[in-house]
Design a protein around this motif. Structure first.
Motif, PDB file in Angstrom:
ATOM      1  N   GLU A 355      37.644  25.509  42.156  1.00  0.00           N
ATOM      2  CA  GLU A 355      36.261  25.802  42.537  1.00  0.00           C
ATOM      3  C   GLU A 355      35.728  27.047  41.833  1.00  0.00           C
ATOM      4  OE1 GLU A 355      34.292  24.043  44.241  1.00  0.00           O
ATOM      5  OE2 GLU A 355      35.614  22.550  45.160  1.00  0.00           O
ATOM      6  N   ILE A 356      36.618  27.991  41.553  1.00  0.00           N
ATOM      7  CA  ILE A 356      36.170  29.239  40.927  1.00  0.00           C
ATOM      8  C   ILE A 356      35.849  29.012  39.446  1.00  0.00           C
ATOM      9  CG2 ILE A 356      36.788  31.641  40.437  1.00  0.00           C
ATOM     10  CD1 ILE A 356      38.706  31.505  42.826  1.00  0.00           C
ATOM     11  N   CYS A 357      36.786  28.366  38.743  1.00  0.00           N
ATOM     12  CA  CYS A 357      36.577  28.104  37.307  1.00  0.00           C
ATOM     13  C   CYS A 357      35.663  26.909  37.073  1.00  0.00           C
ATOM     14  CB  CYS A 357      37.917  27.859  36.615  1.00  0.00           C
ATOM     15  SG  CYS A 357      39.027  29.278  36.618  1.00  0.00           S
ATOM     16  N   GLN A 358      35.489  26.084  38.102  1.00  0.00           N
ATOM     17  CA  GLN A 358      34.664  24.876  38.024  1.00  0.00           C
ATOM     18  C   GLN A 358      35.140  23.951  36.898  1.00  0.00           C
ATOM     19  OE1 GLN A 358      30.493  25.987  37.868  1.00  0.00           O
ATOM     20  NE2 GLN A 358      30.414  26.141  40.100  1.00  0.00           N
ATOM     21  N   TRP A 360      38.755  21.051  36.055  1.00  0.00           N
ATOM     22  CA  TRP A 360      40.003  20.459  36.505  1.00  0.00           C
ATOM     23  C   TRP A 360      41.167  21.104  35.757  1.00  0.00           C
ATOM     24  CZ3 TRP A 360      40.597  16.358  40.087  1.00  0.00           C
ATOM     25  CH2 TRP A 360      39.396  15.904  40.641  1.00  0.00           C
ATOM     26  N   ILE A 361      42.226  21.411  36.521  1.00  0.00           N
ATOM     27  CA  ILE A 361      43.371  22.104  35.936  1.00  0.00           C
ATOM     28  C   ILE A 361      44.657  21.359  36.297  1.00  0.00           C
ATOM     29  CG2 ILE A 361      42.275  24.375  35.918  1.00  0.00           C
ATOM     30  CD1 ILE A 361      43.776  24.996  38.514  1.00  0.00           C
ATOM     31  N   SER A 362      45.728  21.653  35.574  1.00  0.00           N
ATOM     32  CA  SER A 362      47.027  21.027  35.827  1.00  0.00           C
ATOM     33  C   SER A 362      47.695  21.675  37.028  1.00  0.00           C
ATOM     34  CB  SER A 362      47.914  21.144  34.588  1.00  0.00           C
ATOM     35  OG  SER A 362      48.083  22.504  34.233  1.00  0.00           O
ATOM     36  N   GLN A 363      48.728  21.008  37.546  1.00  0.00           N
ATOM     37  CA  GLN A 363      49.359  21.470  38.777  1.00  0.00           C
ATOM     38  C   GLN A 363      50.079  22.801  38.606  1.00  0.00           C
ATOM     39  OE1 GLN A 363      52.215  18.539  40.002  1.00  0.00           O
ATOM     40  NE2 GLN A 363      53.155  18.360  37.977  1.00  0.00           N
ATOM     41  N   GLU A 364      50.561  23.108  37.395  1.00  0.00           N
ATOM     42  CA  GLU A 364      51.273  24.373  37.202  1.00  0.00           C
ATOM     43  C   GLU A 364      50.324  25.528  36.890  1.00  0.00           C
ATOM     44  OE1 GLU A 364      50.682  22.499  33.290  1.00  0.00           O
ATOM     45  OE2 GLU A 364      51.671  21.785  35.122  1.00  0.00           O
ATOM     46  N   ASN A 365      49.059  25.218  36.661  1.00  0.00           N
ATOM     47  CA  ASN A 365      48.086  26.256  36.332  1.00  0.00           C
ATOM     48  C   ASN A 365      47.573  26.908  37.616  1.00  0.00           C
ATOM     49  OD1 ASN A 365      46.405  27.879  34.852  1.00  0.00           O
ATOM     50  ND2 ASN A 365      45.340  26.210  33.804  1.00  0.00           N
ATOM     51  N   ARG A 366      47.720  28.193  37.715  1.00  0.00           N
ATOM     52  CA  ARG A 366      47.295  28.930  38.903  1.00  0.00           C
ATOM     53  C   ARG A 366      46.177  29.895  38.530  1.00  0.00           C
ATOM     54  NH1 ARG A 366      49.879  25.439  40.682  1.00  0.00           N
ATOM     55  NH2 ARG A 366      51.749  25.486  41.985  1.00  0.00           N
ATOM     56  N   HIS A 367      45.198  30.001  39.435  1.00  0.00           N
ATOM     57  CA  HIS A 367      44.077  30.906  39.168  1.00  0.00           C
ATOM     58  C   HIS A 367      44.528  32.352  39.353  1.00  0.00           C
ATOM     59  CE1 HIS A 367      39.766  31.758  38.711  1.00  0.00           C
ATOM     60  NE2 HIS A 367      40.013  32.790  39.509  1.00  0.00           N
ATOM     61  N   CYS A 368      44.284  33.160  38.334  1.00  0.00           N
ATOM     62  CA  CYS A 368      44.632  34.580  38.384  1.00  0.00           C
ATOM     63  C   CYS A 368      43.396  35.366  38.820  1.00  0.00           C
ATOM     64  CB  CYS A 368      45.121  35.057  37.013  1.00  0.00           C
ATOM     65  SG  CYS A 368      45.485  36.826  36.944  1.00  0.00           S
ATOM     66  N   THR A 369      43.519  36.061  39.932  1.00  0.00           N
ATOM     67  CA  THR A 369      42.375  36.815  40.451  1.00  0.00           C
ATOM     68  C   THR A 369      42.047  38.023  39.587  1.00  0.00           C
ATOM     69  OG1 THR A 369      43.904  38.033  41.895  1.00  0.00           O
ATOM     70  CG2 THR A 369      42.809  36.089  42.823  1.00  0.00           C
ATOM     71  N   GLN A 370      43.046  38.548  38.885  1.00  0.00           N
ATOM     72  CA  GLN A 370      42.802  39.720  38.038  1.00  0.00           C
ATOM     73  C   GLN A 370      42.136  39.329  36.719  1.00  0.00           C
ATOM     74  OE1 GLN A 370      47.058  40.763  38.855  1.00  0.00           O
ATOM     75  NE2 GLN A 370      46.295  42.862  38.717  1.00  0.00           N
ATOM     76  N   CYS A 371      42.588  38.210  36.140  1.00  0.00           N
ATOM     77  CA  CYS A 371      41.942  37.713  34.914  1.00  0.00           C
ATOM     78  C   CYS A 371      40.696  36.894  35.226  1.00  0.00           C
ATOM     79  CB  CYS A 371      42.920  36.852  34.113  1.00  0.00           C
ATOM     80  SG  CYS A 371      44.357  37.738  33.478  1.00  0.00           S
ATOM     81  N   ASN A 372      40.598  36.444  36.481  1.00  0.00           N
ATOM     82  CA  ASN A 372      39.489  35.603  36.942  1.00  0.00           C
ATOM     83  C   ASN A 372      39.391  34.306  36.143  1.00  0.00           C
ATOM     84  OD1 ASN A 372      37.377  34.960  38.669  1.00  0.00           O
ATOM     85  ND2 ASN A 372      35.833  35.786  37.263  1.00  0.00           N
ATOM     86  N   GLU A 373      40.540  33.697  35.897  1.00  0.00           N
ATOM     87  CA  GLU A 373      40.576  32.409  35.218  1.00  0.00           C
ATOM     88  C   GLU A 373      41.928  31.745  35.443  1.00  0.00           C
ATOM     89  OE1 GLU A 373      40.330  32.617  31.012  1.00  0.00           O
ATOM     90  OE2 GLU A 373      41.926  34.101  30.800  1.00  0.00           O
ATOM     91  N   HIS A 384      50.864  37.426  35.450  1.00  0.00           N
ATOM     92  CA  HIS A 384      49.981  38.517  35.033  1.00  0.00           C
ATOM     93  C   HIS A 384      50.783  39.783  34.769  1.00  0.00           C
ATOM     94  CE1 HIS A 384      46.012  40.393  34.640  1.00  0.00           C
ATOM     95  NE2 HIS A 384      46.586  41.473  35.161  1.00  0.00           N
ATOM     96  N   CYS A 385      50.489  40.427  33.665  1.00  0.00           N
ATOM     97  CA  CYS A 385      51.101  41.711  33.322  1.00  0.00           C
ATOM     98  C   CYS A 385      50.051  42.801  33.518  1.00  0.00           C
ATOM     99  CB  CYS A 385      51.604  41.698  31.876  1.00  0.00           C
ATOM    100  SG  CYS A 385      52.266  43.292  31.331  1.00  0.00           S
ATOM    101  N   ASN A 386      50.321  43.713  34.433  1.00  0.00           N
ATOM    102  CA  ASN A 386      49.361  44.780  34.722  1.00  0.00           C
ATOM    103  C   ASN A 386      49.219  45.747  33.553  1.00  0.00           C
ATOM    104  OD1 ASN A 386      48.776  43.890  37.369  1.00  0.00           O
ATOM    105  ND2 ASN A 386      50.679  44.825  38.118  1.00  0.00           N
ATOM    106  N   GLU A 387      50.318  45.968  32.823  1.00  0.00           N
ATOM    107  CA  GLU A 387      50.254  46.889  31.687  1.00  0.00           C
ATOM    108  C   GLU A 387      49.414  46.304  30.547  1.00  0.00           C
ATOM    109  OE1 GLU A 387      52.938  46.103  33.299  1.00  0.00           O
ATOM    110  OE2 GLU A 387      53.706  47.986  34.125  1.00  0.00           O
ATOM    111  N   CYS A 388      49.620  45.021  30.268  1.00  0.00           N
ATOM    112  CA  CYS A 388      48.848  44.369  29.191  1.00  0.00           C
ATOM    113  C   CYS A 388      47.472  43.921  29.668  1.00  0.00           C
ATOM    114  CB  CYS A 388      49.612  43.168  28.647  1.00  0.00           C
ATOM    115  SG  CYS A 388      51.163  43.580  27.818  1.00  0.00           S
ATOM    116  N   MET A 389      47.294  43.863  30.982  1.00  0.00           N
ATOM    117  CA  MET A 389      46.036  43.438  31.601  1.00  0.00           C
ATOM    118  C   MET A 389      45.647  42.018  31.190  1.00  0.00           C
ATOM    119  SD  MET A 389      43.691  46.901  31.614  1.00  0.00           S
ATOM    120  CE  MET A 389      43.728  47.088  29.838  1.00  0.00           C
ATOM    121  N   ARG A 390      46.643  41.150  31.146  1.00  0.00           N
ATOM    122  CA  ARG A 390      46.393  39.743  30.854  1.00  0.00           C
ATOM    123  C   ARG A 390      47.584  38.918  31.312  1.00  0.00           C
ATOM    124  NH1 ARG A 390      48.470  37.598  25.808  1.00  0.00           N
ATOM    125  NH2 ARG A 390      49.853  39.093  24.783  1.00  0.00           N
ATOM    126  N   CYS A 391      47.390  37.603  31.401  1.00  0.00           N
ATOM    127  CA  CYS A 391      48.476  36.709  31.779  1.00  0.00           C
ATOM    128  C   CYS A 391      49.278  36.318  30.545  1.00  0.00           C
ATOM    129  CB  CYS A 391      47.923  35.456  32.458  1.00  0.00           C
ATOM    130  SG  CYS A 391      47.295  35.748  34.124  1.00  0.00           S
TER     131      CYS A 391
END
Length: 521
Positions: A355-358, A360-373, A384-391
């Motif tokens: 609903e957030i990305c609007q 369809w995604i695969s079952q292993e794909n999880r929405h990252c709240t920090q990357c917002n995708e 997600h890696c906090n140091e690199c600031m990306r998944c």
């Protein structure tokens, strides 16, 4: 001094380019240590052994060379009478399966009781059912030359999913660019609601399709082998139903350059707009390509997005799911200029709507709240890696010494980021800020042995002083297994030759000992 080579595709007006049997050649520019030289080469074949037409841009075509080229083109290009071949197909439909045959050696349909002696020692399939006649991709032997056709075919489930996606996008006509199985499904089961036109470089499809449903076509230079006749068929197809409801589905060879393919797509879209001025929206495109080619596709088609759907193939184990396929499923995805939220993916395979990305995604794909995708791309759940600031991929760990995420097996300090732009090779900026980011894309290749190259994550190796990639193990396996059969044969032959040398040495030593005189006591 190390040699740095960059090869660019110059996408000029190809009508003035010299031609090979596969149509107008592409203009390339090779830059070696700052020295530039342009040349023309075949657009379809990436190996000079398959098409040896080559010309330096500053070289003049002599009359003798032109005559030689003309003779070679006539020799290589088969003479095809499409109408005559299709009449034979219609005639065979009236025969019983026992009377139908196909010669794979000659690539021609035959009536079994009329087979001449010249086919006695050929590879002939007898007893062809009506299903195989209407699904020739299951009858013909795939052309699996990795540097030419690379003819890998969708699985039946993937084919139906792609057609269903086209239907959800409102398709009334499907323009199949190198997707014969999509064309066959539409023509055999959905002909009342959709129409289809197949454009393919495999000339064998002539005899299974009417002239209005197949054109012999090279997608790398937008070239019809039948020239005006093929262009007329495409124009008529695009104008049908007022130009509404057309979806282009394409599955080009994965090893080909993206830029000429993107240019062909744009030229077809421009032709559609020209022929149908009342249509104010772009033709929808479904481009099937590996996920790791996303940067190249988006560079040429920035309005495209990558869907999560994993496209399976029948005749390639690495492009399939299941016990015999790749561990994390097929790496092939769908790139499209349609809105992802309008493309539902099959629930029974675990796909769900975010609903957030609007989309369809695969079952292993999880929405990252920090990357917002939903950031996963390769079939695994990214972390997600906090140091690199990306998944990043789950197999990567953050290295404090290198200040980035990488494989745990890496050697700290051995790799440092390259200071050159990956797109144009110039210092001072990165690829995302490159002013030449578009069709005039360049690819850097370092001529060093034992260096596996890929288009992402270019790093400078201090030890060897050359550009080398950090490739994840899954992607490395894909490229390793996609190596040519010729190389394997060469390795086998080299092993055999070494064994033969050892045998000869042993035989010589044995012969020498047998000739030694015995001591007389």
């Amino acid at each position: 001094m190390e040699e740095l080579t960059r090869v660019e595709v110059i996408l000029n007006d190809m009508n003035g380019n010299p031609s090979c049997p596969h149509g107008p050649m592409l203009l390339f520019k090779r830059v070696v240590n700052g020295a530039e030289r342009s040349f023309f080469a075949c657009s379809a074949c990436r190996d000079r052994k398959d098409c040896n037409f080559f010309l330096w841009a500053d070289e003049k075509v002599t009359p003798n060379k032109k005559k030689t080229w003309d003779l070679e083109r006539d020799r290589i290009t088969p003479k095809i009478n499409h109408v005559k071949l299709y009449k034979m197909f219609v005639k065979l439909l009236e025969k019983s399966p026992e009377q139908r045959a196909f010669c794979h050696t000659c690539s021609i349909l035959l009536i079994s009781n009329e087979i001449a002696k010249k086919h006695d020692e050929h590879d002939v399939t007898f007893g062809i059912s009506e299903y195989l006649l209407t699904h020739p991709s299951e009858l013909l032997k795939p052309l699996e030359n990795a540097k030419k056709e690379a003819q890998y075919l969708f699985s039946s489930h993937a084919t139906r999913t792609i057609v269903n996606i086209a239907r959800c996008l409102g398709a009334m006509k499907v323009l199949c660019l190198g997707t014969p199985r999509v064309h066959e499904l539409v023509c055999s089961e959905m002909s009342t609601e959709m129409d289809s036109l197949l454009l393919d470089i495999d000339y064998r499809f002539h005899q299974f399709n009417a002239p209005s449903h197949f054109c012999w076509f090279n997608s790398f230079n937008n070239y019809f082998f039948s020239q005006e006749e093929g262009a007329h068929v495409l124009a008529e197809f695009l104008q049908r139903d007022g130009g509404h409801g057309i979806v282009l589905v394409m599955d080009p060879p994965f090893g080909g350059r993206v830029e000429p393919l993107a240019k062909t797509v744009q030229e077809i879209m421009q032709l559609h707009r020209k022929l149908c001025p009342n249509i104010h929206t772009d033709m929808l495109v479904l481009w099937i390509f590996p996920y790791f080619m996303e940067p190249q596709v988006l560079a040429s088609c920035p309005d495209f997005t990558m869907l999560d759907y994993k496209v399976d193939y029948d005749n390639h184990s690495l492009f399939a799911s299941g016990p015999k396929g790749r561990k994390h499923g097929s790496p092939v995805r769908i790139f499209t200029n349609a809105n992802p939220k309008d493309i539902p993916l099959p629930n029974e395979e675990g796909y769900r709507y975010c609903e957030i990305c609007q989309r369809w995604i695969s079952q292993e794909n999880r929405h990252c709240t920090q990357c917002n995708e939903c950031s996963s791309k390769d079939g695994r759940t990214y972390v997600h890696c906090n140091e690199c600031m990306r998944c990043v991929k789950p197999s990567w760990k953050h290295c404090v010494t290198c200040n980035r995420c990488c494989l745990p097996s890496h050697v700290c300090g051995e790799f440092v980021p390259s200071q050159l732009c990956f797109n144009c090779g110039q210092p001072g900026h990165k690829k995302r800020d490159c002013p030449r980011f578009g069709f005039d894309a360049a690819f850097l290749i370092k001529k060093q042995p034992d260096c596996t190259l890929q288009l992402n994550s270019m790093k400078m190796c201090k030890k060897r002083k050359h550009t080398q990639n950090k490739i994840d193990e899954d992607e490395k396996q894909i490229f390793t297994n996609m190596s040519s059969k010729k190389q394997k044969l060469q390795n086998v032959n080299s092993k055999k030759s070494r064994k033969n040398i050892k045998k000869r040495k042993k035989s010589k030593s044995g012969a020498n000992t047998s000739r030694r005189p015995t001591l007389q006591l």
